[in-house]
Design an enzyme around this catalytic site. Structure first.
Site, mmCIF file in Angstrom:
data_model
loop_
_atom_site.group_PDB
_atom_site.id
_atom_site.type_symbol
_atom_site.label_atom_id
_atom_site.label_comp_id
_atom_site.label_asym_id
_atom_site.label_seq_id
_atom_site.Cartn_x
_atom_site.Cartn_y
_atom_site.Cartn_z
ATOM 1 N N TRP A 129 -1.484 -1.805 3.433
ATOM 2 C CA TRP A 129 0.040 -1.077 2.400
ATOM 3 C C TRP A 129 0.945 -1.515 2.504
ATOM 4 C CZ3 TRP A 129 -3.624 0.924 -0.442
ATOM 5 C CH2 TRP A 129 -4.906 2.170 -0.014
ATOM 6 N N ARG B 272 -3.897 0.376 8.491
ATOM 7 C CA ARG B 272 -3.549 1.201 6.848
ATOM 8 C C ARG B 272 -2.289 1.096 6.175
ATOM 9 N NH1 ARG B 272 -8.022 4.858 5.488
ATOM 10 N NH2 ARG B 272 -7.049 6.081 4.814
ATOM 11 N N SER B 273 -1.799 1.313 7.418
ATOM 12 C CA SER B 273 -0.743 1.368 6.745
ATOM 13 C C SER B 273 -0.005 -0.084 7.195
ATOM 14 C CB SER B 273 0.333 2.606 7.992
ATOM 15 O OG SER B 273 0.948 1.708 9.109
ATOM 16 N N HIS C 267 8.912 9.945 1.682
ATOM 17 C CA HIS C 267 7.893 10.357 1.395
ATOM 18 C C HIS C 267 7.215 10.836 0.610
ATOM 19 C CE1 HIS C 267 3.624 8.247 1.669
ATOM 20 N NE2 HIS C 267 3.170 9.215 2.389
ATOM 21 N N LYS C 268 7.157 12.264 0.606
ATOM 22 C CA LYS C 268 7.429 12.992 -0.204
ATOM 23 C C LYS C 268 8.000 14.274 0.353
ATOM 24 C CE LYS C 268 2.325 13.298 0.632
ATOM 25 N NZ LYS C 268 1.324 13.735 0.829
ATOM 26 N N TYR D 54 -3.314 8.392 -6.201
ATOM 27 C CA TYR D 54 -3.138 7.096 -5.769
ATOM 28 C C TYR D 54 -4.292 6.080 -5.203
ATOM 29 C CZ TYR D 54 -3.906 7.308 -0.728
ATOM 30 O OH TYR D 54 -4.272 7.565 0.495
ATOM 31 N N ASP E 282 3.327 9.591 -2.897
ATOM 32 C CA ASP E 282 1.921 9.162 -4.093
ATOM 33 C C ASP E 282 1.218 8.795 -5.226
ATOM 34 O OD1 ASP E 282 1.314 7.859 -0.974
ATOM 35 O OD2 ASP E 282 -0.033 10.109 -0.582
ATOM 36 N N ASP F 213 3.631 3.227 4.338
ATOM 37 C CA ASP F 213 1.948 3.538 3.111
ATOM 38 C C ASP F 213 2.967 3.684 1.124
ATOM 39 O OD1 ASP F 213 1.664 4.783 5.042
ATOM 40 O OD2 ASP F 213 0.108 5.813 4.346
#
Length: 396
Positions: free
Chosen positions: A238, A234-235, A153-154, A59, A109, A164
């Site tokens: 996003w 930052r989260s 998320h993953k 990303y 991502d 995020d």
């Protein structure tokens, strides 16, 4: 001869005044170019962004590709298009497969690695680019979900949604839905936002926690709520950036449009409560400004600048947020930008990375967030800063 000279002086003076006015008027575009030129000089190949040692589809490179492509549209500088074209030519095969990308990883991502492909395709409409977009969309069709339908998320982070992740999937997903007329996808996008907001929003602070673990098994997760412990800059960035980008392609008559717009307005308004009064910027841990070790952080500040500027320009946020964006941009230039000996600009005090759990056992504590290394020119700050400058310029 004197008359000719006098006329020349008058003409030169007029041109100088007009040029000065133009330069002042296009000051934001000037910075968009300076940062784009600096990015290309710092990382001669786009895949080098984020300090990687070998090409990787991710990303961060996708964000730089989107910013530089947008800068090409604003300026017409073919060097910018060539920079992105070289990147796309390396990664994207004729059949639309993507080097280093593995769908089976189910890493949200990686979907956002293709965030630039739509705008790039509008300039270079090659069949392989459209096929690559399809390749990434196919991941979303089988991506693991929480019991309520939220994207994990993953695969390696089961039952977890992070703020995020909304930026990593939803803008791409929404543009695909708009392009292909997938009405049910708009419902799904609404579900993603409303699910994570329901679980992570804290009414007392007006902010959203970084992550939520449905299973409540992670060591960082509150055993009652499943939420992580802090509000990472930052989260939250996003999250609001996801909203402002999704609204571009969400039909206004779909219930998701007003739902997401309301969340964006609430979040943007609440973020102003945590803005540093002197610099108009934000801290690494948003609500702990006075705590020792906390610092004014570049990437979240750049993301908020972009979100406020675009939100105001598009009517997603009140007009007053345009002036806020201008103050933020000015604060970034004055406090977080340095000029290097080679004439390039650098963005300083960027948090390089932060997450939850994993092999590093990241606990989401205040001490954890401030311990992550800072670096210059992180693409997660440079990309949004270029986009913010273009939003504030006359070339948006």
């Amino acid at each position: 001869m004197k008359r000719v000279c006098r006329s020349f002086v008058i003409l030169f003076s007029l041109l100088f005044v007009l040029g000065s006015c133009s330069e002042q008027k296009d000051d934001y575009l000037y910075y968009a170019k300076r940062f784009t030129d600096s990015q290309i000089k710092h990382d001669p190949q786009l895949w080098m962004a984020d300090g990687v040692q070998k090409p990787k589809w991710d990303y961060t490179q996708g964000l730089i590709a989107k910013a530089v492509t947008t800068a090409y549209i604003a300026t017409g500088d073919t060097a910018y298009l060539n920079y992105v074209r070289d990147f796309a030519d390396y990664f994207i095969e004729e059949d639309g497969s993507i080097k280093t990308y593995k769908k089976s990883d189910y890493n949200i991502d990686r979907v956002n690695g293709g965030s630039f492909l739509y705008v790039y395709y509008s300039i270079c409409p090659e069949p392989r680019i459209a096929a690559a977009i399809d390749t990434l969309y196919c991941q979303l069709l089988t991506h693991p979900r929480t019991t309520e339908g939220g994207f994990w998320h993953k695969k390696i982070y089961p039952w977890q949604m992070w703020l995020d992740g909304l930026y990593m999937a939803e803008p791409f997903y929404c543009q695909y839905a708009a392009t292909h007329g997938l009405q049910e996808a708009f419902d799904d996008i609404q579900l993603q936002f409303e699910t994570i907001d329901r679980h992570t929003y804290d009414s007392l602070s007006g902010l959203n926690y970084h992550g939520w673990d449905e299973s409540k098994e992670q060591t960082w997760a509150n055993k009652e709520t499943g939420c992580s412990a802090n509000f990472w800059g930052r989260s939250m960035g996003w999250y609001v950036m996801a909203m402002v980008d999704v609204l571009d392609n969400m039909p206004e008559d779909h219930p998701a449009y007003q739902s997401i717009k309301s969340m964006l307005q609430r979040s943007a308004t609440n973020l102003l409560r945590y803005q540093d009064e002197d610099t108009h910027l934000w801290y690494q841990v948003l609500n702990e400004q006075e705590r020792e070790g906390n610092y004014i952080e570049s990437t979240c500040s750049a993301i908020f600048c972009y979100t406020f500027a675009k939100g105001a320009n598009k009517g997603y946020l009140p007009e007053s947020f345009r002036a806020e964006a201008e103050k933020i941009f000015d604060g970034i230039i004055k406090n977080l930008v340095i000029e290097n000996a080679d004439g390039t600009l650098s963005l300083i005090h960027c948090c390089s990375v932060a997450g939850l759990g994993g092999k590093q056992q990241r606990d989401g504590s205040f001490e954890y967030y401030i311990s992550e290394p800072q670096r210059n020119d992180d693409p997660k700050g440079i990309g949004p800063l270029i986009l913010a400058a273009i939003e504030l310029s006359d070339k948006r």
